[in-house]
Design a protein around this motif. Structure first.
Motif, PDB file in Angstrom:
ATOM      1  N   ASN A  48       0.755  -1.342  -0.006  1.00  0.00           N
ATOM      2  CA  ASN A  48       0.168  -0.141  -0.185  1.00  0.00           C
ATOM      3  C   ASN A  48       0.844   1.174   0.162  1.00  0.00           C
ATOM      4  N   GLU A  49       0.936   1.999  -1.056  1.00  0.00           N
ATOM      5  CA  GLU A  49       1.671   3.275  -1.305  1.00  0.00           C
ATOM      6  C   GLU A  49       1.302   4.376  -0.244  1.00  0.00           C
ATOM      7  N   GLU A  50       0.068   4.400   0.424  1.00  0.00           N
ATOM      8  CA  GLU A  50      -0.092   5.284   1.622  1.00  0.00           C
ATOM      9  C   GLU A  50      -0.212   4.484   2.797  1.00  0.00           C
ATOM     10  N   GLY A  51       0.473   3.451   3.157  1.00  0.00           N
ATOM     11  CA  GLY A  51       0.248   2.629   4.131  1.00  0.00           C
ATOM     12  C   GLY A  51       0.594   3.168   5.515  1.00  0.00           C
ATOM     13  N   LYS A  52       1.779   3.943   5.340  1.00  0.00           N
ATOM     14  CA  LYS A  52       2.333   4.361   6.660  1.00  0.00           C
ATOM     15  C   LYS A  52       1.705   5.658   7.231  1.00  0.00           C
ATOM     16  N   MET A  53       1.118   6.512   6.052  1.00  0.00           N
ATOM     17  CA  MET A  53       0.143   7.429   6.454  1.00  0.00           C
ATOM     18  C   MET A  53      -1.103   7.434   7.228  1.00  0.00           C
ATOM     19  N   LEU A  54      -1.783   5.977   6.770  1.00  0.00           N
ATOM     20  CA  LEU A  54      -2.620   5.634   7.196  1.00  0.00           C
ATOM     21  C   LEU A  54      -2.862   4.839   8.463  1.00  0.00           C
ATOM     22  N   GLY A  55      -1.515   4.612   8.990  1.00  0.00           N
ATOM     23  CA  GLY A  55      -1.235   4.157  10.161  1.00  0.00           C
ATOM     24  C   GLY A  55      -1.128   2.558  10.252  1.00  0.00           C
ATOM     25  N   LEU A  56      -1.248   1.794   9.077  1.00  0.00           N
ATOM     26  CA  LEU A  56      -1.423   0.364   8.858  1.00  0.00           C
ATOM     27  C   LEU A  56      -0.039  -0.452  10.144  1.00  0.00           C
ATOM     28  N   ALA A  57      -0.709  -1.431  10.206  1.00  0.00           N
ATOM     29  CA  ALA A  57       0.172  -2.435  10.880  1.00  0.00           C
ATOM     30  C   ALA A  57       1.591  -2.606  10.340  1.00  0.00           C
ATOM     31  N   ARG A  58       2.791  -2.765  10.973  1.00  0.00           N
ATOM     32  CA  ARG A  58       3.924  -3.227  10.322  1.00  0.00           C
ATOM     33  C   ARG A  58       3.816  -4.855   9.739  1.00  0.00           C
ATOM     34  N   ASN A  59       4.712  -4.906   8.667  1.00  0.00           N
ATOM     35  CA  ASN A  59       4.417  -6.324   7.948  1.00  0.00           C
ATOM     36  C   ASN A  59       5.829  -6.870   8.227  1.00  0.00           C
ATOM     37  N   ALA A  60       6.173  -7.794   9.281  1.00  0.00           N
ATOM     38  CA  ALA A  60       7.599  -8.243   9.287  1.00  0.00           C
ATOM     39  C   ALA A  60       8.171  -8.831   8.138  1.00  0.00           C
ATOM     40  N   ALA A  61       7.299  -9.842   7.383  1.00  0.00           N
ATOM     41  CA  ALA A  61       7.819 -10.721   6.570  1.00  0.00           C
ATOM     42  C   ALA A  61       8.002  -9.931   5.263  1.00  0.00           C
ATOM     43  N   ALA A  62       7.289  -8.798   4.852  1.00  0.00           N
ATOM     44  CA  ALA A  62       7.499  -8.118   3.738  1.00  0.00           C
ATOM     45  C   ALA A  62       8.589  -7.096   3.946  1.00  0.00           C
ATOM     46  N   THR A  63       8.799  -6.552   5.101  1.00  0.00           N
ATOM     47  CA  THR A  63      10.194  -6.000   5.638  1.00  0.00           C
ATOM     48  C   THR A  63      11.215  -6.699   5.398  1.00  0.00           C
ATOM     49  N   THR A  64      11.445  -7.821   5.776  1.00  0.00           N
ATOM     50  CA  THR A  64      12.491  -8.673   5.739  1.00  0.00           C
ATOM     51  C   THR A  64      13.126  -8.783   4.422  1.00  0.00           C
ATOM     52  N   LEU A  65      11.911  -9.199   3.397  1.00  0.00           N
ATOM     53  CA  LEU A  65      12.226  -9.019   1.936  1.00  0.00           C
ATOM     54  C   LEU A  65      12.773  -7.732   1.392  1.00  0.00           C
ATOM     55  N   LEU A  66      12.403  -6.560   1.868  1.00  0.00           N
ATOM     56  CA  LEU A  66      12.811  -5.526   1.430  1.00  0.00           C
ATOM     57  C   LEU A  66      14.213  -5.333   1.870  1.00  0.00           C
ATOM     58  N   HIS A  67      14.538  -5.630   3.244  1.00  0.00           N
ATOM     59  CA  HIS A  67      15.998  -5.624   3.592  1.00  0.00           C
ATOM     60  C   HIS A  67      16.715  -6.496   2.790  1.00  0.00           C
ATOM     61  N   GLU A  68      16.473  -7.582   2.715  1.00  0.00           N
ATOM     62  CA  GLU A  68      17.122  -8.595   1.807  1.00  0.00           C
ATOM     63  C   GLU A  68      17.393  -7.993   0.392  1.00  0.00           C
ATOM     64  N   ALA A  69      16.534  -7.308   0.103  1.00  0.00           N
ATOM     65  CA  ALA A  69      16.666  -6.767  -1.385  1.00  0.00           C
ATOM     66  C   ALA A  69      17.660  -5.484  -1.280  1.00  0.00           C
ATOM     67  N   GLY A  70      18.156  -5.171  -0.095  1.00  0.00           N
ATOM     68  CA  GLY A  70      18.896  -4.019  -0.148  1.00  0.00           C
ATOM     69  C   GLY A  70      18.462  -2.718   0.245  1.00  0.00           C
ATOM     70  N   GLY A  71      17.139  -2.926   0.317  1.00  0.00           N
ATOM     71  CA  GLY A  71      16.460  -1.727   0.986  1.00  0.00           C
ATOM     72  C   GLY A  71      16.894  -1.156   2.262  1.00  0.00           C
ATOM     73  N   SER A  72      16.777   0.135   2.483  1.00  0.00           N
ATOM     74  CA  SER A  72      17.386   0.766   3.755  1.00  0.00           C
ATOM     75  C   SER A  72      16.829   0.040   4.968  1.00  0.00           C
ATOM     76  N   ILE A  77       7.601  -2.029   5.807  1.00  0.00           N
ATOM     77  CA  ILE A  77       6.679  -2.169   4.901  1.00  0.00           C
ATOM     78  C   ILE A  77       5.296  -2.360   6.044  1.00  0.00           C
ATOM     79  N   VAL A  78       4.366  -1.659   5.594  1.00  0.00           N
ATOM     80  CA  VAL A  78       3.245  -1.900   6.393  1.00  0.00           C
ATOM     81  C   VAL A  78       2.022  -2.321   5.648  1.00  0.00           C
ATOM     82  N   GLY A  79       1.158  -2.969   6.347  1.00  0.00           N
ATOM     83  CA  GLY A  79      -0.122  -3.588   5.573  1.00  0.00           C
ATOM     84  C   GLY A  79       0.214  -4.785   5.106  1.00  0.00           C
ATOM     85  N   ASP A  80      -0.860  -5.410   4.595  1.00  0.00           N
ATOM     86  CA  ASP A  80      -0.620  -6.562   3.862  1.00  0.00           C
ATOM     87  C   ASP A  80      -0.216  -6.300   2.365  1.00  0.00           C
ATOM     88  N   ALA A  81       0.707  -7.229   2.097  1.00  0.00           N
ATOM     89  CA  ALA A  81       1.415  -7.078   0.889  1.00  0.00           C
ATOM     90  C   ALA A  81       1.520  -8.318   0.016  1.00  0.00           C
TER      91      ALA A  81
END
Length: 90
Positions: A48-72, A77-81
């Protein structure tokens, strides 16, 4: 087949449906406008492009994938992905 990564930690197969309705299907799955992040292995993480502004819950699995891909490491990532295979999106 795509997979939905939910904020509660569950993961389920997800059918993107026909090409002409994929955008609406993805928007419904993540609850709004979509943002696509290409991972190192060419898979695509759709969130969700606006997930942080909407206050969606953090998504641990998606965040791990982001970090493994070299993301900061400070980004997350928040919300379902959706996790889509390379070439699965039309």
């Amino acid at each position: 087949m795509a997979e939905i990564l939910k904020t509660d930690g569950t993961r389920e197969p997800f059918d993107l449906g026909p090409e002409e309705t994929q955008l609406r299907t993805m928007q419904a799955a993540v609850g709004g406008y979509i943002e696509a992040v290409t991972l190192r292995d060419s898979r695509v993480l759709v969130c969700n492009e606006e997930g942080k502004m909407l206050g969606l819950a953090r998504n641990a699995a998606a965040t791990t994938l982001l970090h493994e891909a070299g993301g900061s490491r400070s980004d997350y990532i928040v919300g379902d992905a959706l996790l889509c295979a390379a070439g699965e999106l039309t």
